[in-house]
Structures are given as structure tokens and as C-alpha cells.
Design a protein around this motif. Structure first.
Motif, mmCIF file in Angstrom:
data_model
loop_
_atom_site.group_PDB
_atom_site.id
_atom_site.type_symbol
_atom_site.label_atom_id
_atom_site.label_comp_id
_atom_site.label_asym_id
_atom_site.label_seq_id
_atom_site.Cartn_x
_atom_site.Cartn_y
_atom_site.Cartn_z
ATOM 1 N N MET A 1 -1.484 -0.457 -12.231
ATOM 2 C CA MET A 1 -1.828 -1.098 -10.750
ATOM 3 C C MET A 1 -0.710 -0.634 -10.048
ATOM 4 O O MET A 1 -0.830 -0.615 -8.706
ATOM 5 N N ASN B 1 2.779 10.409 -12.361
ATOM 6 C CA ASN B 1 1.091 10.223 -11.843
ATOM 7 C C ASN B 1 0.063 9.797 -12.770
ATOM 8 O O ASN B 1 -0.402 9.458 -12.480
ATOM 9 N N ASN C 1 -1.423 3.087 -9.045
ATOM 10 C CA ASN C 1 -1.924 3.531 -8.614
ATOM 11 C C ASN C 1 -2.365 3.267 -7.547
ATOM 12 O O ASN C 1 -3.180 4.036 -6.794
ATOM 13 N N LYS C 2 -2.173 1.651 -7.033
ATOM 14 C CA LYS C 2 -2.521 1.433 -5.522
ATOM 15 C C LYS C 2 -1.494 1.676 -4.668
ATOM 16 O O LYS C 2 -2.176 1.196 -3.371
ATOM 17 N N ILE C 3 -0.735 2.036 -4.789
ATOM 18 C CA ILE C 3 0.442 1.820 -4.000
ATOM 19 C C ILE C 3 0.468 3.840 -3.694
ATOM 20 O O ILE C 3 0.256 4.171 -4.662
ATOM 21 N N ALA C 4 0.789 4.437 -2.621
ATOM 22 C CA ALA C 4 0.855 5.630 -2.375
ATOM 23 C C ALA C 4 2.744 5.677 -1.881
ATOM 24 O O ALA C 4 3.207 4.940 -1.101
ATOM 25 N N ASN D 1 5.835 12.146 -3.188
ATOM 26 C CA ASN D 1 5.108 11.793 -4.818
ATOM 27 C C ASN D 1 5.809 11.388 -5.275
ATOM 28 O O ASN D 1 6.941 12.024 -5.721
ATOM 29 N N LEU D 2 4.508 10.428 -6.708
ATOM 30 C CA LEU D 2 5.544 10.452 -7.130
ATOM 31 C C LEU D 2 5.763 11.551 -8.516
ATOM 32 O O LEU D 2 5.161 12.725 -8.274
ATOM 33 N N THR E 1 -8.057 3.236 2.469
ATOM 34 C CA THR E 1 -6.943 1.834 1.449
ATOM 35 C C THR E 1 -7.862 0.951 1.157
ATOM 36 O O THR E 1 -7.754 0.203 1.075
ATOM 37 N N CYS E 2 -8.612 0.039 2.080
ATOM 38 C CA CYS E 2 -9.934 -0.959 2.011
ATOM 39 C C CYS E 2 -11.221 -0.423 2.006
ATOM 40 O O CYS E 2 -11.525 0.625 2.987
ATOM 41 N N ALA F 1 -0.771 -4.281 3.099
ATOM 42 C CA ALA F 1 -2.636 -4.082 3.717
ATOM 43 C C ALA F 1 -2.304 -5.018 4.743
ATOM 44 O O ALA F 1 -3.084 -4.563 5.731
ATOM 45 N N ASN G 1 -9.442 3.680 -7.918
ATOM 46 C CA ASN G 1 -7.889 2.443 -7.943
ATOM 47 C C ASN G 1 -7.206 2.316 -7.065
ATOM 48 O O ASN G 1 -6.850 1.919 -6.611
ATOM 49 N N LYS G 2 -7.249 3.272 -6.123
ATOM 50 C CA LYS G 2 -6.296 3.561 -5.299
ATOM 51 C C LYS G 2 -6.583 2.870 -3.500
ATOM 52 O O LYS G 2 -6.333 2.652 -2.668
ATOM 53 N N ILE G 3 -8.042 2.393 -3.832
ATOM 54 C CA ILE G 3 -8.818 1.539 -2.901
ATOM 55 C C ILE G 3 -8.820 0.636 -3.446
ATOM 56 O O ILE G 3 -9.523 0.153 -4.509
ATOM 57 N N PRO H 1 -1.445 13.033 -5.815
ATOM 58 C CA PRO H 1 -0.978 11.482 -5.490
ATOM 59 C C PRO H 1 -2.703 11.166 -5.179
ATOM 60 O O PRO H 1 -2.885 10.553 -5.825
ATOM 61 N N TYR H 2 -3.639 11.807 -4.268
ATOM 62 C CA TYR H 2 -4.813 11.547 -4.135
ATOM 63 C C TYR H 2 -5.956 12.459 -5.278
ATOM 64 O O TYR H 2 -7.128 12.361 -5.126
ATOM 65 N N THR I 1 1.112 -1.385 0.315
ATOM 66 C CA THR I 1 0.218 0.501 -0.203
ATOM 67 C C THR I 1 1.235 0.901 0.136
ATOM 68 O O THR I 1 0.318 2.274 -0.501
ATOM 69 N N CYS I 2 1.992 0.857 0.625
ATOM 70 C CA CYS I 2 2.554 2.508 1.005
ATOM 71 C C CYS I 2 4.255 2.584 0.245
ATOM 72 O O CYS I 2 5.048 0.993 1.058
ATOM 73 N N MET J 1 -0.537 17.836 -11.577
ATOM 74 C CA MET J 1 -0.992 16.988 -12.307
ATOM 75 C C MET J 1 -0.108 16.143 -11.003
ATOM 76 O O MET J 1 0.482 14.676 -10.924
ATOM 77 N N GLU J 2 1.004 16.380 -9.731
ATOM 78 C CA GLU J 2 1.628 15.818 -9.168
ATOM 79 C C GLU J 2 0.610 15.349 -7.581
ATOM 80 O O GLU J 2 1.520 14.715 -6.728
#
Lengths: 522, 522
Positions: free
Chosen positions: A271, A286, A273-276, A280-281, B239-240, A253, B273-275, B393-394, A239-240, B390-391
């Protein structure tokens, strides 16, 4: 499990790419840990076992000449392969019209359509020659080709509906996407990465020549076995990922966390996208992760008591519009003597039928097979199994991520650009056979070597390595007739006819003038 | 914090959409908790404060007639608005060519180009009329319009480069995407949702008529204040989300978990996608989230001592290609007497300049402004601030998520379809002013009412509610000349000329025949 031990490398993703990376690093003496989100190893390869049919591949399965990396790996792991069936006649079906396939394309009485179809695949190889595989965003036509969809290009370039339909079906079978979804540049780059159209589309001597005995997932399972259970953790969705000057901290997770000097993300771009990530990217990375969707596919296997299609001389290979875009009979008779037809429900076909129950899909497919193979025995399958890759939360679809217009030229230069201690693998980052198991190996081993280079253990020149051709799987040249190679396109033919008529007219006029002049003189 | 208390509703996302939903539910007596991933409230609205300039909006800012929901909400919260400047002449700049703008489009000496430009915006409104806003995937032209990019359509439809360039810039300014990135159907749907082209593109009487005093983020801050600190948790990235028959359990990156009877996801589709969802998302929803990328934008504010562009009679409004696609001078002189130009670096401009430092961007923009506004005073800004969306993350980009070809018709029917106890808000799910603050309110309140309906508290008919027009912000009709409304397209004009010539020729021939006949008779 949370450990204070600082690993050398964490690999995220236990598909072939991640495991190839882990294997190479492990063999180089590095302390490696693979974290996998799913509860199984193998990523987009997936074996299915049942007492009724023994085993089958529900994911990536095929391999052929020029795919020397996956061949080498499989040989080393002791996974054998067998040649797929290529006997009999293939069928094409579009807009309610049934045709046999001769050579590369559907039979037609109209020689102009043959010219058009012949032009299609020669043209994509010709255009492909201009594309630099490792930086397809940087050559003169890049912007133009990345500004249009395959559909738009087909409409502008080809004269006949049959050709355009054939291209639509090709996108669907090859990339599980529609021609309207795909950037032309991506499509050309992808097929060039498969060593050209014939290698890409052929069974014998091509990408579909062989399958692995026991299923392709065996490759991943064997690598994982070599690494050992304490080096591959399942059901550990990352997740991170947090990095600082000294190391990377990875949280899953499950609440566990791990530290390493380097990390490889061996996942499809979507995929990520699922990671924080901390920090930041960067902007392009991103946004790239939002622009590389996975194809839409449900792979199906329909088993019959006997290969009834052979009675009519058909190979079992079909390209079609509708619910199933490609059927194959690989000749992999099961240990129980059953005969499976592999059916790819892909692109719009998958999107339009994924809401049905498995039984409804089975029945509709069987009905379709009765039409495509012209035999009602298709209505009596004895077993059916399928895998819907679109509902996989940590894979997202199949076979591969693709890009709509505008992504390669504006985003893809960061596709495999390391970010600090973070490196990128996954078949999407390969420059040869991207989207295939072979590309997964190339990408994984390259990412592993990038890290070995960052560690000062190998030189920069050693990162990208050519793979010698497998002796037992030579890439034979394709035999094309002189005519096939030199036939003009429809436009070329018309220009030729036009120019001939013009020259004849000019010749006639000159002759008449000469005649008239002579008469005057005489 | 982990609590065993079962809330009524958890809202994911503390932007305007999520907070509108939470406010309505809270006022209906529901026990609500808002979880926000970022360390601030407001989502895509963002105030910036500095002693040099007081405040400015670095995110969504504008509001105008027909945006009655955000108006009502702002009035209720006591957030005033002011009218943006619309005096002076606007400028258009493309391919090195500088032009003034008259009415809706750039000045040109060529009346055919005027016909072409005039045709553009009348045509998109005409096409828009066919699109059902709440189910744009289901009408006769849906497949056709969703199978092409805006660029492809513009190339097929318009005669002049200037028109096509104008469309490119429009996509860039309006959607922070390129014409080659966008599905035509999405573009037409979006502009129809803005009540047509004129409402969408205008300052006075249009979408850019007003801004909020104190910055638009005040709206979110005030709602959060009303809800109270124990109902809005920041830095709590979800996250979930796990649901069963009885309730939903939500886990955050902090390791906390919460339970509720219902949940609203008030996020852009790409951020879903992040969840990780349990059970897994259905196929189409899982893939839709990969196919709805956020636009590319860096919003910039360049401050000058005085509005020097006014010396030349310019309004400060510019549409251009290159680094900045739109400039605006909203007349919002700061408390220090400085004059800001808002500059939108969007689409390819943002992708090509995001790797630079803030200072490099500032200098390049100032140099560009000197050209666009024909004045070297542009080179002497006194303050510069920017926000690169663009940077984030959320959030992932701005202003809004968009769709490439093939997504609306094949995926969007699940865009706001509830999944068990999970409901969807966010401006992307609105059917009017999607992409705007007004759409965020519509979506948030609709999702809240869907849950009230599921709870049995309101009837199904009450879910979707019309909003009465704000008395203080009437939507006046646009005054168009008879000519503007009835001018033909270039093709229409040529057809008219052709038909006229044909009829004249026929008339002449008839006349001559009559004449000949008469002569014979006589």
C-alpha cells in the motif's frame, strides 16, 4: 483541513498497528494525528452488525498464548475475550478423499505417510531454529531457502502426495497464498514468528484459542475514542509525503495538508505504492513495495439454526482443497441462538470464485459444506455474510503481505529501516506474530519508540521491548509423546532399515567366516 | 488546469505506448489529452546529452527484424536507425571462469555440455510453441509451467552447472530478474513473444540489430510535438480516476481535474497502484497490480578513448555473473570519437550495488571490465554515465514488469480487460515483443482501437491488426546446421546409448543362441 500547526507525529493508517503507535506517542505527551484512507477505523479488523446475528468478525479475529501484546492492550482497553470451541473431531478433505484428523494431521492407514506428515512439522520447526527473526536475510541457508518456493521444497522433501497436499492447504489457510507463490524462507520465518508450528496451528494453547467479545475491531475503536475525534481523521488517503531537514508535509486526496516532525507509515508494504514520496524512495524500498503482495481471501460466515455437525461428533474444523480451505466453528453462538461456521475462501479458491455474486458463493459454499460435513442440513443456512478483502483499495487483500522467492534476501533489510523522518510500522514489519494483531502492536509500539528515541526521549536500548507473559493466558508447553518427537522421516527410516540390513549381512558374513575358520582349524 | 470540457480520451503515461495510442486517436479525429507524471516525455526511453559525448540512450534502445511496428512508427516520424556492431568475439564469464562464445553459447571442451546448452534454447522454443500468446493461462501445461520458477525447471532439466548458469545470466540480461524470481511460464511466453530464442538473443537479424540515431526518446518527443503542447501535460501524476455511466473524471497530484469519455492507462501494472479508482478496481485487477513487479536495472555507459578490446579481437559483448551481467559495444562512436561500452547492471547485481555512489559503481565496473576484457585499459574510462531505473517513482524499474509463479494463470486474464471506460496499454499488455518498444506500440494502438470500436467507429475485427513486414528490415531465417537442429539432449543421448547397448546385447545374445542352436543341430 489544512493547518499550519506542526504536529509531533503523523501516523498513516488507523489499523491496530497505527493506533498502537499513536496511543503510545499520545501517552508520551506527543501531539499526534492519525490519517486513515478508509471511512472506518480498524484496518484488517472489521466488525459486522446485523439484527439477525448481532455481530461477527469479518477480519482478523483470533488470539492466543504468547500473543501477550494484543492481550495486554485488550485488557487495558477493557475488551474481554472468550475461548473458541475445540471439541469434536476435525476433518481433512483433499482430492475427493474425506478423512478425520488425529492430532496434527489427517488419519491414514499407511504408517509411512504418518512418518512423512510427522516429519513435516518437526522439520519446519527445526529449520526455523536457524532463522534470525530480525534479520532473516543473514544466515548461512538464507539464499538457498529464499531461492525456492514452498511447493518446490515439498516436492523435494516429502514422499507422499498427502503430505504435499497438506502443506498446500496449510499455506492457503495460514497465508492465503499457494505453496507455489511463497518463498520457503518466508514460510519458515512466518511460522517461527508464531512461536513454532504447534502454537501457530492449534486452537487450544495456540493462535486460535480466543476471540474478542464484541469483535476485534473494538480494540481500534477504543483507542480512537481515547485519542479523540480531532486526532483520527477518516477518509483521508495520504497521496504525498514530502520531507526536508525540518519537517514532513503530508497531503491527502481531499486536498488537505498537514505538517509534522515525524511520520509513521502503518500500512502493508504494497500500500506504500499509493503514496508519492519527496525525495523519492531509495531503490530497494521503491522495489520492495512492488514485491510484497497481499494474500487472497474472502472471509465468509454461514449461519445455521443448530450445530448439526455435532450430531456426528465433528468439531466443525475442516481443512480442505477447493472453494473453502478452512472451516471453523468457534462456538460463538449468536444472541439469536444461531450457529456460524467461519469459512475461509483463500488462495486460488478466492481468485477462482471472486467473480461470482455473493449469492452464488453462498450456494456453492453450502453445497461444499454438505460434502465436507457429510450432512445435507448444510444446504439450509439461515444467514450468510462475507467480506472480500481482495477488493479493498487501501488494504489490498488479507490476512498479510507475503514474499515470493528472492525478496527477503535482496530487499527485506530495508523493510523497517527509517528514511529520514519516515518510520515503518504495520504487522508485516513485526518480528513476532507478523501477520497477526499481536505483530501489529509490536510493530506500532516499536516504531513509536524509534521516534521517541530520535527525539532524545528514550535510549536506543528501550526501542525493542520484551513483553511479559500474560498471567491469564499462559503459554503451556505442548505435550508430545516420546514417539512423536523421535519418529524418523521416511528417508531416515529407510536409511535405518538399509543400515540394519547391511549390519545384519555383515554380522552374518562374519559369523559364517568365523564358522568356516573354526572348521578349518578343527 | 481544471476544465469543464469533456475530452474524448485521456491517456495516462507519455511513454511510447501512451503516445502511440494518443497519436492514433488524434489522427482519427478524437480530442485527446496525455497526462504524464514525470517531468519528461518518453517513459522507459531516455536520452542523455552532454558536451563530452553528445548523446546516448539511458533506457530502451534496441530494435530489430520482426519489430515492424516501432520501425514503421520511427520511419513515419523521420527517426533513422543504425546497425549495431557485431564483429569480433563475444565473451562469457561465470564463477571466475573466462570463456569465448561460439554461436549461441560459451565454448567448452566437453561435448556433453554442448549438447546440454544446445538443448536449452531448442527446448524453450519447442515449449513456447504450445503457449497461446494472447491467453497464456489457458492451455494444458499452463498450471504446471506457472507453478515453478525458471531456476527450479533448469535444475530439473539440465545436467551441467554451465547450462544453468547460462540460464541465470539470460534471465538477468533479458528480464533484469533472477531465474529464481520468474515463473517458467512467464519466461517462455516472453521469449516466444520475441519470435523465439534466436531472434530474441541475436544482434544481427535479432532484437539488438539496430538503434535509433539521436536516441530512442526522439520517437516520443516527435509524437508529442505532433500532438502539440496543449495535448501533453508533464508533471501531472494522476491520483484519482473516477467513472460513472457518462464519463471519467481524472484528478492529478497538482489538484487539477479533467473529464473524458474514455481513458487509457499506459503504465506498467505495478504503477496502477498509484491511482485510486472509483468505483474500486475488481478483486483480481487490484491484486494483479501488486504481483507484477518491475525488473531491477541500472544502465551504465563507460566511455573509452579507443575500443581497446578490439586489439584482442573481442566484440565487446560479454555475458557475466557479478556486478554487470551484460556488456555491449554497439559501435556508436560518439561525435567526439569516444567509444562507449554499454553495461547492464541487472537483477541481483543491481540490488547489491544500488546503495553505492555513482563514482563507486563506476570504479567497480571498470575493475570488472579489466577482468572480463583482459585489459587494464578498462581502468581508464574518460566518461561515465548511468541511470538507476529502480529509483524512478513513476516507472519503478526496468526494462519490464515480470511475474513470479502463480500470477499468469490466476490473474493475467484481466491484464488488458477493459473496466468500464478504462482501457489498458503499456508494453506489458502486448502479445508480441512485450517488454520492448515494439510491444509498447502494439499495446497503445490496440487500446486506441478498442476505444474507437467502443465509440462505434471501427468493427471488432479491426481492433487487433497484423503489421506487414518492413521492407528495409526483413526478418531473415536463421541458418542452423543440420547437427544443431538434430543434436539430442544429454538425456536423449544417454537413452540412445542405452538403447544401442541393449540392442547390441540382444543382437549378440540372439547370435550366440543361433550359434548354439546350430551347433546342437549339427
Amino acid at each position: 483541513m489544512t493547518s499550519e500547526r506542526i504536529l509531533d507525529v503523523i501516523v498513516v493508517g488507523a489499523g491496530i498497528s497505527g493506533l498502537s503507535a499513536a496511543k503510545l506517542l499520545h501517552e508520551s505527551g506527543q501531539d499526534v494525528l492519525v490519517l486513515e484512507a478508509n471511512d472506518r477505523i480498524g484496518g484488517r479488523t472489521c466488525n459486522f452488525y446485523d439484527k439477525e446475528i448481532d455481530y461477527t468478525d469479518l477480519g482478523g479475529a483470533y488470539m492466543g498464548p504468547t500473543q501477550d501484546r494484543i492481550y495486554r492492550l485488550s485488557q487495558e482497553l477493557g475488551v474481554d475475550n472468550f475461548r473458541c470451541n475445540d471439541d469434536g473431531e476435525a476433518v481433512a478433505y483433499n482430492r475427493g478423499k474425506w478423512r478425520l484428523v488425529s492430532g496434527q494431521y489427517p488419519d491414514t492407514w499407511n504408517p509411512f505417510i504418518s512418518l512423512d506428515l510427522n516429519h513435516f512439522w518437526h522439520l519446519i520447526d527445526k529449520m526455523g531454529k536457524k532463522i534470525p527473526m530480525d534479520h532473516p536475510w543473514d544466515f548461512p541457508e538464507a539464499e538457498e531457502w529464499d531461492s525456492m518456493t514452498v511447493k518446490e521444497w515439498a516436492e523435494k522433501t516429502f514422499w507422499f502426495q498427502l503430505t504435499r497436499d497438506f502443506i498446500t492447504v496449510h499455506c492457503c489457510c495460514g497465508l492465503c497464498a499457494e505453496d507455489k507463490d511463497l518463498s520457503l524462507l518466508y514460510f519458515l520465518w512466518y511460522i517461527k514468528g508464531c512461536c513454532g508450528y504447534l502454537r501457530y496451528s492449534s486452537t487450544q494453547n495456540g493462535a486460535q484459542e480466543r476471540k474478542f467479545v464484541g469483535g476485534s475491531q473494538k480494540i481500534s475503536l477504543k483507542i480512537a475514542e481515547q485519542l479523540g475525534k480531532d486526532r483520527v481523521y477518516l477518509s483521508n488517503a495520504v497521496t504525498c509525503v514530502s520531507q526536508d531537514a525540518g519537517c514532513v508535509t503530508v497531503t491527502t486526496a481531499t486536498g488537505d495538508s498537514y505538517k509534522a516532525r515525524y511520520i509513521i507509515a502503518a500500512l502493508p508494504p504494497a500500500m506504500l505504492n499509493k503514496i508519492a514520496f519527496t525525495p523519492n524512495l531509495p531503490s530497494l524500498r521503491n522495489q520492495l513495495n512492488q514485491r510484497y503482495p497481499m494474500g487472497a481471501v474472502i472471509k465468509t460466515m454461514m449461519y445455521y439454526e443448530r450445530p448439526f455437525w455435532r450430531d456426528s461428533g465433528y468439531s466443525g474444523s475442516v481443512l480442505a482443497d477447493g472453494i473453502i480451505s478452512e472451516i471453523r466453528y468457534d462456538g460463538s453462538q449468536t444472541s439469536k441462538g444461531h450457529h456460524p461456521l467461519v469459512g475461509f475462501m483463500s488462495g486460488d479458491g478466492a481468485k477462482e470464485h471472486c467473480h461470482l455474486s455473493k449469492e452464488e458463493r453462498r450456494d456453492r459454499i453450502a453445497q461444499r459444506y454438505a460434502i465436507l460435513l457429510k450432512n445435507d442440513l448444510a444446504l439450509k443456512p439461515i444467514f450468510y455474510v462475507e467480506k472480500n478483502w481482495m477488493e479493498e483499495p487501501y488494504i489490498g487483500g488479507g490476512y498479510v503481505g507475503f514474499t515470493p522467492p528472492g525478496v527477503i534476501t535482496k530487499y527485506c533489510k530495508v523493510l523497517r529501516e527509517p528514511i529520514g523522518r519516515l518510520y515503518f510500522a504495520g504487522t508485516e514489519t513485526a518480528t513476532k506474530w507478523s501477520g497477526y494483531m499481536d505483530g501489529a502492536v509490536q510493530a506500532g509500539e516499536r516504531a513509536a519508540r524509534e521516534i521517541l528515541h530520535a527525539m532524545g526521549k528514550i535510549s536506543k536500548d528501550e526501542i525493542w521491548q520484551e513483553e511479559p507473559e500474560a498471567e491469564d493466558m499462559p503459554a503451556l508447553p505442548f505435550e508430545e509423546t516420546f514417539l512423536d518427537r523421535h519418529l524418523p522421516s521416511v528417508s531416515g527410516f529407510l536409511r535405518f532399515v538399509g543400515a540394519s540390513l547391511f549390519l545384519s549381512a555383515m554380522g552374518g558374513a562374519l559369523w559364517m567366516t568365523k564358522d568356516t575358520l573354526q572348521r578349518i582349524i578343527n
